[in-house]
Motif scaffolding. Structure first.
Motif, PDB file in Angstrom:
ATOM      1  N   SER A  22     -24.217  20.383  34.108  1.00  0.00           N
ATOM      2  CA  SER A  22     -24.048  20.958  32.779  1.00  0.00           C
ATOM      3  C   SER A  22     -24.219  22.467  32.798  1.00  0.00           C
ATOM      4  O   SER A  22     -23.742  23.170  31.929  1.00  0.00           O
ATOM      5  N   TYR A  23     -24.927  22.956  33.807  1.00  0.00           N
ATOM      6  CA  TYR A  23     -25.203  24.395  33.880  1.00  0.00           C
ATOM      7  C   TYR A  23     -23.924  25.179  34.154  1.00  0.00           C
ATOM      8  O   TYR A  23     -23.663  26.192  33.543  1.00  0.00           O
ATOM      9  N   ALA A  24     -23.119  24.710  35.105  1.00  0.00           N
ATOM     10  CA  ALA A  24     -21.843  25.359  35.394  1.00  0.00           C
ATOM     11  C   ALA A  24     -20.729  24.443  34.888  1.00  0.00           C
ATOM     12  O   ALA A  24     -20.283  23.549  35.598  1.00  0.00           O
ATOM     13  N   ALA A  25     -20.338  24.666  33.666  1.00  0.00           N
ATOM     14  CA  ALA A  25     -19.354  23.793  33.025  1.00  0.00           C
ATOM     15  C   ALA A  25     -18.130  24.604  32.619  1.00  0.00           C
ATOM     16  O   ALA A  25     -18.217  25.811  32.397  1.00  0.00           O
ATOM     17  N   PRO A  26     -16.971  23.941  32.528  1.00  0.00           N
ATOM     18  CA  PRO A  26     -15.779  24.663  32.068  1.00  0.00           C
ATOM     19  C   PRO A  26     -16.023  25.274  30.687  1.00  0.00           C
ATOM     20  O   PRO A  26     -16.506  24.611  29.770  1.00  0.00           O
ATOM     21  N   LYS A  27     -15.690  26.540  30.589  1.00  0.00           N
ATOM     22  CA  LYS A  27     -15.913  27.262  29.336  1.00  0.00           C
ATOM     23  C   LYS A  27     -14.762  28.219  29.121  1.00  0.00           C
ATOM     24  O   LYS A  27     -14.267  28.846  30.057  1.00  0.00           O
ATOM     25  N   GLN A  28     -14.358  28.357  27.883  1.00  0.00           N
ATOM     26  CA  GLN A  28     -13.271  29.273  27.553  1.00  0.00           C
ATOM     27  C   GLN A  28     -13.850  30.586  27.058  1.00  0.00           C
ATOM     28  O   GLN A  28     -14.687  30.614  26.157  1.00  0.00           O
ATOM     29  N   VAL A  29     -13.426  31.673  27.682  1.00  0.00           N
ATOM     30  CA  VAL A  29     -13.860  33.007  27.269  1.00  0.00           C
ATOM     31  C   VAL A  29     -12.628  33.880  27.022  1.00  0.00           C
ATOM     32  O   VAL A  29     -11.527  33.571  27.493  1.00  0.00           O
ATOM     33  N   THR A  30     -12.842  34.960  26.309  1.00  0.00           N
ATOM     34  CA  THR A  30     -11.768  35.922  26.055  1.00  0.00           C
ATOM     35  C   THR A  30     -12.123  37.225  26.743  1.00  0.00           C
ATOM     36  O   THR A  30     -13.220  37.765  26.536  1.00  0.00           O
ATOM     37  N   ASP A  31     -11.221  37.724  27.603  1.00  0.00           N
ATOM     38  CA  ASP A  31     -11.531  38.969  28.313  1.00  0.00           C
ATOM     39  C   ASP A  31     -11.112  40.171  27.476  1.00  0.00           C
ATOM     40  O   ASP A  31     -10.674  40.035  26.325  1.00  0.00           O
ATOM     41  N   VAL A  32     -11.241  41.366  28.037  1.00  0.00           N
ATOM     42  CA  VAL A  32     -11.011  42.580  27.251  1.00  0.00           C
ATOM     43  C   VAL A  32      -9.548  42.775  26.873  1.00  0.00           C
ATOM     44  O   VAL A  32      -9.241  43.567  25.978  1.00  0.00           O
ATOM     45  N   LEU A  33      -8.642  42.081  27.550  1.00  0.00           N
ATOM     46  CA  LEU A  33      -7.224  42.164  27.218  1.00  0.00           C
ATOM     47  C   LEU A  33      -6.815  41.112  26.188  1.00  0.00           C
ATOM     48  O   LEU A  33      -5.632  41.002  25.852  1.00  0.00           O
ATOM     49  N   GLY A  34      -7.792  40.349  25.715  1.00  0.00           N
ATOM     50  CA  GLY A  34      -7.496  39.296  24.748  1.00  0.00           C
ATOM     51  C   GLY A  34      -6.972  38.028  25.382  1.00  0.00           C
ATOM     52  O   GLY A  34      -6.504  37.132  24.678  1.00  0.00           O
ATOM     53  N   ARG A  35      -7.038  37.946  26.707  1.00  0.00           N
ATOM     54  CA  ARG A  35      -6.582  36.760  27.425  1.00  0.00           C
ATOM     55  C   ARG A  35      -7.632  35.656  27.319  1.00  0.00           C
ATOM     56  O   ARG A  35      -8.812  35.886  27.574  1.00  0.00           O
ATOM     57  N   SER A  36      -7.209  34.458  26.992  1.00  0.00           N
ATOM     58  CA  SER A  36      -8.107  33.313  26.965  1.00  0.00           C
ATOM     59  C   SER A  36      -8.149  32.699  28.358  1.00  0.00           C
ATOM     60  O   SER A  36      -7.112  32.301  28.903  1.00  0.00           O
ATOM     61  N   VAL A  37      -9.329  32.640  28.953  1.00  0.00           N
ATOM     62  CA  VAL A  37      -9.491  32.163  30.329  1.00  0.00           C
ATOM     63  C   VAL A  37     -10.523  31.047  30.350  1.00  0.00           C
ATOM     64  O   VAL A  37     -11.605  31.180  29.763  1.00  0.00           O
ATOM     65  N   THR A  38     -10.199  29.968  31.031  1.00  0.00           N
ATOM     66  CA  THR A  38     -11.138  28.861  31.199  1.00  0.00           C
ATOM     67  C   THR A  38     -11.668  28.875  32.629  1.00  0.00           C
ATOM     68  O   THR A  38     -10.894  28.894  33.590  1.00  0.00           O
ATOM     69  N   ALA A  39     -12.996  28.882  32.742  1.00  0.00           N
ATOM     70  CA  ALA A  39     -13.622  28.921  34.062  1.00  0.00           C
ATOM     71  C   ALA A  39     -14.939  28.168  34.011  1.00  0.00           C
ATOM     72  O   ALA A  39     -15.529  27.983  32.937  1.00  0.00           O
ATOM     73  N   SER A  40     -15.413  27.714  35.172  1.00  0.00           N
ATOM     74  CA  SER A  40     -16.727  27.098  35.263  1.00  0.00           C
ATOM     75  C   SER A  40     -17.773  28.201  35.257  1.00  0.00           C
ATOM     76  O   SER A  40     -17.828  29.021  36.185  1.00  0.00           O
ATOM     77  N   LEU A  41     -18.567  28.243  34.212  1.00  0.00           N
ATOM     78  CA  LEU A  41     -19.535  29.317  34.034  1.00  0.00           C
ATOM     79  C   LEU A  41     -20.933  28.752  33.802  1.00  0.00           C
ATOM     80  O   LEU A  41     -21.079  27.721  33.150  1.00  0.00           O
TER      81      LEU A  41
END
Length: 368
Positions: A22-41
C-alpha cells in the motif's frame, strides 16, 4: 494447531507485506506541464535528470536510496565542488550509473531501460529536448514526470516541489519548503509594491568568459526572472527572450544602475568569475572588480556608484534561490531590505535541508 509463538511472526510478516504494497501504490499526479502521469509512488527506482539538491532537500538524504541513475554531467561538470562535497559525504553517489546528459547529446534511453526504473524525473528543458526518447520510455511502460525550477516563477517552483514530495513520499516536508519559498517571494514583492519606488535598471551576465568578452545574459528565466521578481527593470528583456548575448553597446546605452555577474567554482578561463563552494572571497572580489574595467563601464551608474555584485551560478533555478532573490532585491532597494541577511538565509537553508554545508562565496560586492 499452530502455536501462538509461531503465529505472531507470520502475522507481522503479512502486515509488513501489505503495508509495503500500500505504501508504493499507483497514483495519478499532474506535473508542471499539466500532464497527468500515473506512477507507483513513492517511487522506488528513480532516474533523476537534474535538480539533485532539490530532490534531496524535499525527500531528505535517504531519498537518494531510491535513485538508481542520474545525468551525472549535469551535476559533476556544472557544479563540481558541490558534487565533490556530496560525494565526500555520501560516497555511494560516485557509483550511481550515469544515463548521459541532454546538453552533450549523450542521454541514453538504453542505459535508462537497463536500470529498470519505475519513474524518470526530467526538467522542462530536458523534456523538450528529448521528445523521441520520452516516447520510447513511456512506450516501455516507464512514466516520466516533469519539474521546472528554470522558469524561476513562484508557481512552477511550488508545483515542482510538491510533485517531488509525491515522488519521494515526503509531502509534509515538500509543503514546508513550498511555504518557505512562497513566504520569501511574497515578502520581497509586497515590500516593493508598498514602496512605490521607480524600478532600478539592472544588467545580469554569466561571467564565464571573463571581462574581455561578453557572455550571455538573461531574459524571462533564471537570473532574468529573479531580477524581475526582485523589482528590477531588466535591460536585456527586450532583446533576449530566455538567455543569450546582448550587444555591448546596448548595455552602455541602457546605463544600468545595478550590475550582477554570476560565476561558478570551476573555470577553464582564469579571468572568469569564480563563485561557489571552496572559492575564496578575495579571489572572487578581485575577478569581479576586473569587469568594471570594460570599455565604457566606468561611466555606468552601477560602476560609478559601487553597485557591481557577484552571485553563484549554481544558486539559481533551485529552492535555495529565494535567498538570491533577496540579495538582488536588497541591492536594488537597499532601504527596503536593510533588515534582511540573504547570505545567512542561504547558508541556513543548506544547514536545515541539506546534508552538506554551503561553505565558500555565494554572493559578494565588488567593494570591500
Amino acid at each position: 494447531m499452530t502455536s501462538p509463538s509461531f503465529r505472531a511472526p507470520v502475522v507481522m510478516l503479512i502486515a509488513l507485506l501489505l503495508s509495503s504494497l500500500s505504501y508504493a501504490a499507483p497514483k495519478q499526479v499532474t506535473d508542471v506541464l499539466g500532464r497527468s502521469v500515473t506512477a507507483s509512488l513513492p517511487a522506488k527506482r528513480v532516474v533523476l535528470g537534474f535538480n539533485f539538491e532539490d530532490y534531496m532537500a524535499v525527500g531528505g538524504e535517504t531519498a537518494f536510496d531510491s535513485v538508481v541513475g542520474i545525468s551525472r554531467g549535469a551535476w559533476e561538470k556544472k557544479v563540481p565542488m558541490n558534487w565533490q562535497l556530496h560525494v565526500a559525504h555520501r560516497p555511494a553517489l560516485e557509483q550511481l550509473p550515469d544515463v548521459g546528459e541532454v546538453e552533450t547529446q549523450s542521454f541514453s534511453v538504453e542505459k535508462v531501460l537497463s536500470l529498470n526504473p519505475d519513474l524518470v524525473v526530467l526538467t522542462d528543458w530536458q523534456f523538450q529536448a528529448l521528445p523521441d526518447e520520452v516516447a520510447r520510455l513511456e512506450k516501455a511502460g516507464i512514466p516520466v514526470v516533469v519539474i521546472d525550477y528554470n522558469a524561476q516563477t513562484l508557481e512552477r517552483h511550488v508545483a515542482s516541489t510538491l510533485l517531488l514530495g509525491e515522488v519521494t513520499g515526503q509531502q509534509d516536508r515538500a509543503r514546508e519548503l513550498a511555504d518557505l519559498y512562497t513566504a520569501a517571494v511574497n515578502d520581497v514583492q509586497q515590500r516593493i509594491a508598498a514602496a512605490h519606488q521607480p524600478k532600478p535598471r539592472i544588467y545580469l551576465e554569466f561571467g564565464n568568459k571573463g571581462p574581455a568578452e561578453y557572455s550571455f545574459t538573461y531574459g524571462k528565466n533564471m537570473w532574468g526572472a529573479l531580477a524581475t521578481a526582485a523589482g528590477g527593470d531588466n535591460i536585456a528583456a527586450p532583446y533576449v527572450e530566455w538567455w543569450g548575448p546582448i550587444n555591448p553597446e546596448q548595455v552602455l546605452v541602457a546605463r544600468p544602475e545595478v550590475i550582477v555577474i554570476s560565476g561558478r567554482e570551476d573555470n577553464t578561463n582564469p579571468t572568469a568569475l569564480s563563485m561557489g563552494p571552496g572559492v575564496d572571497p578575495a579571489t572572487a572580489r578581485k575577478q569581479l572588480q576586473a569587469f568594471a574595467s570594460r570599455p565604457g563601464w566606468a561611466a555606468l551608474p552601477a560602476i560609478r556608484d559601487g553597485r557591481l555584485y557577484g552571485v553563484y551560478q549554481g544558486a539559481s533555478r533551485s529552492l535555495g534561490d529565494f535567498a538570491m532573490l533577496q540579495f538582488i532585491a536588497k541591492q536594488l532597494y537597499p532601504d527596503l531590505f536593510a533588515d534582511l541577511d540573504p547570505l545567512a538565509n542561504y547558508l541556513n537553508y543548506h544547514r536545515k535541508y541539506l546534508p552538506v554545508a554551503a561553505e565558500g562565496t555565494f554572493a559578494i560586492s565588488a567593494d570591500e
